[in-house]
Design a protein around this motif. Structure first.
Motif, mmCIF file in Angstrom:
data_model
loop_
_atom_site.group_PDB
_atom_site.id
_atom_site.type_symbol
_atom_site.label_atom_id
_atom_site.label_comp_id
_atom_site.label_asym_id
_atom_site.label_seq_id
_atom_site.Cartn_x
_atom_site.Cartn_y
_atom_site.Cartn_z
ATOM 1 N N LYS A 79 0.825 -1.207 0.000
ATOM 2 C CA LYS A 79 0.000 0.000 0.000
ATOM 3 C C LYS A 79 0.859 1.256 0.000
ATOM 4 C CE LYS A 79 -2.397 0.901 3.711
ATOM 5 N NZ LYS A 79 -3.467 0.841 4.736
ATOM 6 N N LEU A 80 1.938 1.232 0.802
ATOM 7 C CA LEU A 80 2.825 2.391 0.880
ATOM 8 C C LEU A 80 3.622 2.550 -0.417
ATOM 9 C CD1 LEU A 80 4.865 3.458 3.979
ATOM 10 C CD2 LEU A 80 5.941 3.460 1.739
ATOM 11 N N ALA A 81 4.132 1.423 -0.944
ATOM 12 C CA ALA A 81 4.922 1.475 -2.182
ATOM 13 C C ALA A 81 4.082 2.002 -3.338
ATOM 14 C CB ALA A 81 5.471 0.089 -2.508
ATOM 15 N N ALA A 82 2.824 1.544 -3.423
ATOM 16 C CA ALA A 82 1.945 1.993 -4.512
ATOM 17 C C ALA A 82 1.546 3.449 -4.338
ATOM 18 C CB ALA A 82 0.705 1.108 -4.578
ATOM 19 N N TYR A 83 1.320 3.869 -3.097
ATOM 20 C CA TYR A 83 0.887 5.243 -2.838
ATOM 21 C C TYR A 83 1.940 6.253 -3.290
ATOM 22 C CZ TYR A 83 -0.619 9.404 -0.291
ATOM 23 O OH TYR A 83 -1.002 10.680 0.031
ATOM 24 N N TYR A 84 3.196 5.967 -2.978
ATOM 25 C CA TYR A 84 4.264 6.897 -3.333
ATOM 26 C C TYR A 84 4.922 6.581 -4.686
ATOM 27 C CZ TYR A 84 4.198 8.843 1.413
ATOM 28 O OH TYR A 84 3.830 9.477 2.574
ATOM 29 N N THR A 85 4.523 5.460 -5.310
ATOM 30 C CA THR A 85 5.156 4.979 -6.550
ATOM 31 C C THR A 85 6.662 4.874 -6.358
ATOM 32 O OG1 THR A 85 3.449 6.218 -7.754
ATOM 33 C CG2 THR A 85 5.155 5.175 -9.064
ATOM 34 N N ILE A 86 7.049 4.050 -5.416
ATOM 35 C CA ILE A 86 8.455 3.765 -5.151
ATOM 36 C C ILE A 86 8.656 2.259 -5.208
ATOM 37 C CG2 ILE A 86 8.754 5.812 -3.698
ATOM 38 C CD1 ILE A 86 8.577 3.912 -1.263
ATOM 39 N N MET A 87 9.876 1.842 -5.402
ATOM 40 C CA MET A 87 10.177 0.419 -5.436
ATOM 41 C C MET A 87 11.388 0.138 -4.568
ATOM 42 S SD MET A 87 9.148 -2.477 -6.682
ATOM 43 C CE MET A 87 9.851 -4.004 -6.030
ATOM 44 N N PRO A 88 11.234 -0.690 -3.517
ATOM 45 C CA PRO A 88 12.403 -1.065 -2.729
ATOM 46 C C PRO A 88 13.383 -1.869 -3.583
ATOM 47 C CG PRO A 88 10.492 -2.368 -2.090
ATOM 48 C CD PRO A 88 9.996 -1.310 -3.010
ATOM 49 N N VAL A 100 13.056 5.928 -6.812
ATOM 50 C CA VAL A 100 12.042 6.964 -6.974
ATOM 51 C C VAL A 100 12.245 7.630 -8.333
ATOM 52 C CG1 VAL A 100 11.982 7.386 -4.485
ATOM 53 C CG2 VAL A 100 13.439 8.805 -5.935
ATOM 54 N N SER A 101 11.200 8.257 -8.838
ATOM 55 C CA SER A 101 11.325 8.961 -10.119
ATOM 56 C C SER A 101 11.323 10.474 -9.943
ATOM 57 C CB SER A 101 10.195 8.550 -11.070
ATOM 58 O OG SER A 101 8.936 8.872 -10.518
ATOM 59 N N ASN A 102 11.016 10.919 -8.727
ATOM 60 C CA ASN A 102 10.981 12.360 -8.444
ATOM 61 C C ASN A 102 11.920 12.677 -7.283
ATOM 62 O OD1 ASN A 102 10.419 15.038 -8.016
ATOM 63 N ND2 ASN A 102 8.281 14.742 -7.410
ATOM 64 N N ASP A 129 9.313 1.965 -15.161
ATOM 65 C CA ASP A 129 10.060 0.828 -14.618
ATOM 66 C C ASP A 129 9.642 0.534 -13.185
ATOM 67 O OD1 ASP A 129 11.377 0.559 -16.973
ATOM 68 O OD2 ASP A 129 13.320 1.278 -16.268
ATOM 69 N N ILE A 130 9.378 1.579 -12.417
ATOM 70 C CA ILE A 130 8.925 1.390 -11.034
ATOM 71 C C ILE A 130 7.553 0.732 -11.021
ATOM 72 C CG2 ILE A 130 8.225 2.588 -8.925
ATOM 73 C CD1 ILE A 130 10.388 4.674 -9.529
ATOM 74 N N LEU A 131 6.645 1.200 -11.867
ATOM 75 C CA LEU A 131 5.311 0.607 -11.939
ATOM 76 C C LEU A 131 5.377 -0.858 -12.362
ATOM 77 C CD1 LEU A 131 3.363 3.559 -13.622
ATOM 78 C CD2 LEU A 131 3.182 2.796 -11.250
ATOM 79 N N GLU A 132 6.265 -1.149 -13.296
ATOM 80 C CA GLU A 132 6.435 -2.531 -13.732
ATOM 81 C C GLU A 132 6.982 -3.383 -12.594
ATOM 82 O OE1 GLU A 132 9.061 -4.958 -17.024
ATOM 83 O OE2 GLU A 132 8.285 -2.978 -17.574
ATOM 84 N N GLY A 133 7.901 -2.814 -11.818
ATOM 85 C CA GLY A 133 8.447 -3.528 -10.668
ATOM 86 C C GLY A 133 7.388 -3.813 -9.614
ATOM 87 N N LEU A 134 6.498 -2.852 -9.379
ATOM 88 C CA LEU A 134 5.411 -3.053 -8.414
ATOM 89 C C LEU A 134 4.518 -4.203 -8.845
ATOM 90 C CD1 LEU A 134 4.414 0.657 -7.650
ATOM 91 C CD2 LEU A 134 5.587 -0.916 -6.120
ATOM 92 N N ARG A 135 4.203 -4.267 -10.146
ATOM 93 C CA ARG A 135 3.363 -5.354 -10.646
ATOM 94 C C ARG A 135 4.081 -6.693 -10.555
ATOM 95 N NH1 ARG A 135 2.136 -1.267 -14.560
ATOM 96 N NH2 ARG A 135 3.716 -2.104 -15.965
ATOM 97 N N LYS A 136 5.371 -6.677 -10.869
ATOM 98 C CA LYS A 136 6.140 -7.918 -10.917
ATOM 99 C C LYS A 136 6.366 -8.520 -9.541
ATOM 100 C CE LYS A 136 10.612 -9.758 -12.446
ATOM 101 N NZ LYS A 136 11.898 -9.446 -13.121
ATOM 102 N N TYR A 137 6.742 -7.674 -8.577
ATOM 103 C CA TYR A 137 7.145 -8.190 -7.267
ATOM 104 C C TYR A 137 6.015 -8.215 -6.236
ATOM 105 C CZ TYR A 137 11.940 -8.088 -8.942
ATOM 106 O OH TYR A 137 13.088 -8.323 -9.655
#
Length: 524
Positions: A79-88, A100-102, A129-137
């Motif tokens: 939920k946190l990763a999607a909210y901020y659009t970040i990928m650990p 991060v992208s910003n 790439d971050i969005l793809e990572g969120l979907r993948k992982y």
């Protein structure tokens, strides 16, 4: 003027007019300048992030090339990763590295440090790439699943699916969003089917893309929401959500699907089917004839309907009356009267065909000839001055006549009415973005290396490989003698009628598909 703007002008990456426009848009829309520059296409995101990384002392990474450990993924809730659009990206010695992208937004860093207690370091990566990572992982809809389960009592793993709250839950905004996410991702990846397969230990979601099934990563605890997902889809499709014993069929229109499929109507054009030039010209000549039958043969999923629709699209003029009888009506074509059969009420192919003849059509398309009654009426329709298009389930074109004879049709009627038997299969097309060549035994062969455009499969899209069997006098003679499909095929070979494999080899030589694809659907 800021440091970024000066750098962009100094490197001649943007014109002054473009920069002024971007600054004005950023001010009016309250978006960060880098976001506006990328959205307007003034600067590519990797180039822009490379500059920002230098200015902020950060590292720019290509996220899809990174192998992200499970420990890092589990350290940040979806939920946190999607909210901020970040990928650990990494988690070692209490230090969490996030992509991060910003670089200007420090909110995710502050949130993670405050609520999770991790020390945070940042790297820059492209947003997609971050969005793809969120979907993948994390899996499609992981944040929504977490939010739903956090807001309700967690169901027991062995709880019965029958629940009085399922209907209400199916209409819950969160479940609606989850189903929409699943559909949206499938549409974005050009999927034609979504399969939800439930097992004791979880749910498997698979999507068919270019004819091949691929697993979709979904969160494990999505199984707890499976009844609500099924009920939501039933509601969308006008089905009975209480009925769980009998199979049901329904239909629903999703805005994303309409937006993406409407342009696909352009595919109903003969030159875009992938037919060879010889086959395309031959088909155009046959469908221009005033009467007779054209049969497209092949197994389920071989593109027969698409070929028929392309023929109808070519014939669809104001001076022709065209009627179709289908099961089901797959695409709506303006200017054509389309009828869906309903066997439950007695509206079969044969009955609908007999009724529609009273409308005095010029062209009729019968979705499939399944039995003698339908075949008899189709033949009578052709003999009375109509052009009929239909399909048969046979392995090849040579088996078409044999199939009709097995139904009980007189060979004389076949030779008097049928103009052409065709057979086809669908093969995947090598992705144009990552196609590469290599030498094998002195010959140039092509393959797709795999990239984001093709979901790293090496293929993007499909086209038909075909064989045509016109009923020449030699072929008619064999049919009248009730010869086998093998003898008909051998005669077709001597007459120079190329088989499916030959068309496949031709497309391999032109770098359109691969030998593996042709071998998957036929034998060489």
């Amino acid at each position: 003027m800021g440091k970024l703007e000066n750098e962009l002008l100094a490197r001649a990456l943007v014109a002054r007019e473009q920069l002024d426009k971007a600054l004005d848009l950023a001010q009016r829309t309250h978006k960060p300048l880098p976001t506006v520059l990328v959205e307007q296409g003034f600067v590519s995101e990797p180039v822009l992030l490379g500059i920002l990384a230098e200015q902020h002392g950060l590292k720019f990474v290509i996220l899809k090339d990174q192998s992200i450990p499970e420990r890092a993924v589990k350290s940040v809730p979806p939920k946190l990763a999607a909210y901020y659009t970040i990928m650990p990206v990494q988690f070692e010695a209490g230090v969490l590295t996030i992509a991060v992208s910003n670089p200007f937004d420090m909110s995710p860093v502050e949130d993670i440090q405050t609520n999770l207690g991790h020390q945070v370091e940042r790297v820059l990566a492209c947003r997609e790439d971050i969005l793809e990572g969120l979907r993948k992982y994390y899996g499609v809809g992981a944040d929504t699943v977490e939010r739903i389960l956090a807001g309700a009592d967690r169901p027991e793993e062995d709880a019965k699916e029958e629940s009085h709250d399922i209907g209400r839950m199916a209409e819950d905004a969160s479940v609606v969003r989850l189903v929409n996410q699943l559909f949206h991702e499938a549409i974005k990846d050009r999927a034609t089917d979504i399969h939800f397969e439930v097992y004791r230990d979880g749910i498997v979601v698979r999507r068919r893309i270019d004819g091949i099934l691929f697993d979709t990563t979904v969160p494990k605890n999505i199984r707890l929401l499976y009844p609500a997902i099924v009920s939501r889809i039933k509601l969308m499709s006008g089905l009975n959500i209480v009925e769980r014993r009998l199979p049901q069929e329904g239909r629903s229109r999703v805005k994303d699907i309409v937006v993406r499929i409407l342009p696909a109507a352009m595919l109903f054009d003969l030159p875009q089917l992938g037919l060879s030039e010889v086959h395309r010209r031959a088909l155009e000549e046959f469908i221009a004839k005033p009467h007779g039958i054209i049969f497209v043969t092949g197994p389920t999923g071989s593109g027969k309907s698409t070929t028929l629709y392309a023929c109808l699209n070519r014939l669809n003029t104001r001076d022709r009356k065209i009627i179709t009888i289908e099961d089901p009506v797959e695409y709506e074509l303006r200017g054509i009267t389309q009828t869906q059969i309903k066997p439950a009420i007695g509206l079969t192919f044969a009955r609908a065909l007999r009724s529609m003849l009273r409308h005095d059509p010029d062209v009729m398309m019968v979705g499939e000839v399944r039995d003698r009654e339908t075949a008899d009426i189709a033949i009578q329709t052709a003999m009375t001055g109509h052009l009929v298009l239909s399909t048969l389930h046979t392995n090849d074109a040579a088996g078409g006549a044999v199939r009709l004879i097995d139904m009980g049709i007189d060979p004389y009627l076949i030779t008097s009415t049928v103009l052409l038997f065709t057979a086809q299969r669908l093969v995947r097309v090598i992705c144009r973005e990552c196609r590469e060549s290599r030498q094998v035994d002195g010959q140039t062969v092509y393959r797709g290396k795999g990239c984001r455009e093709c979901n790293h499969s090496g293929y993007r899209g499909r086209l038909a490989i075909s064989e045509f069997l016109p009923l020449t006098p030699e072929i008619q003679d064999l049919i009248l003698r009730k010869s086998s499909a093998k003898l008909i095929r051998e005669k077709a070979d001597t007459l120079g009628m190329a088989a499916l494999a030959a068309d496949g080899l031709d497309k391999i030589s032109h770098g359109i598909t691969t030998i593996e694809e042709v071998l998957r659907v036929t034998t060489l």
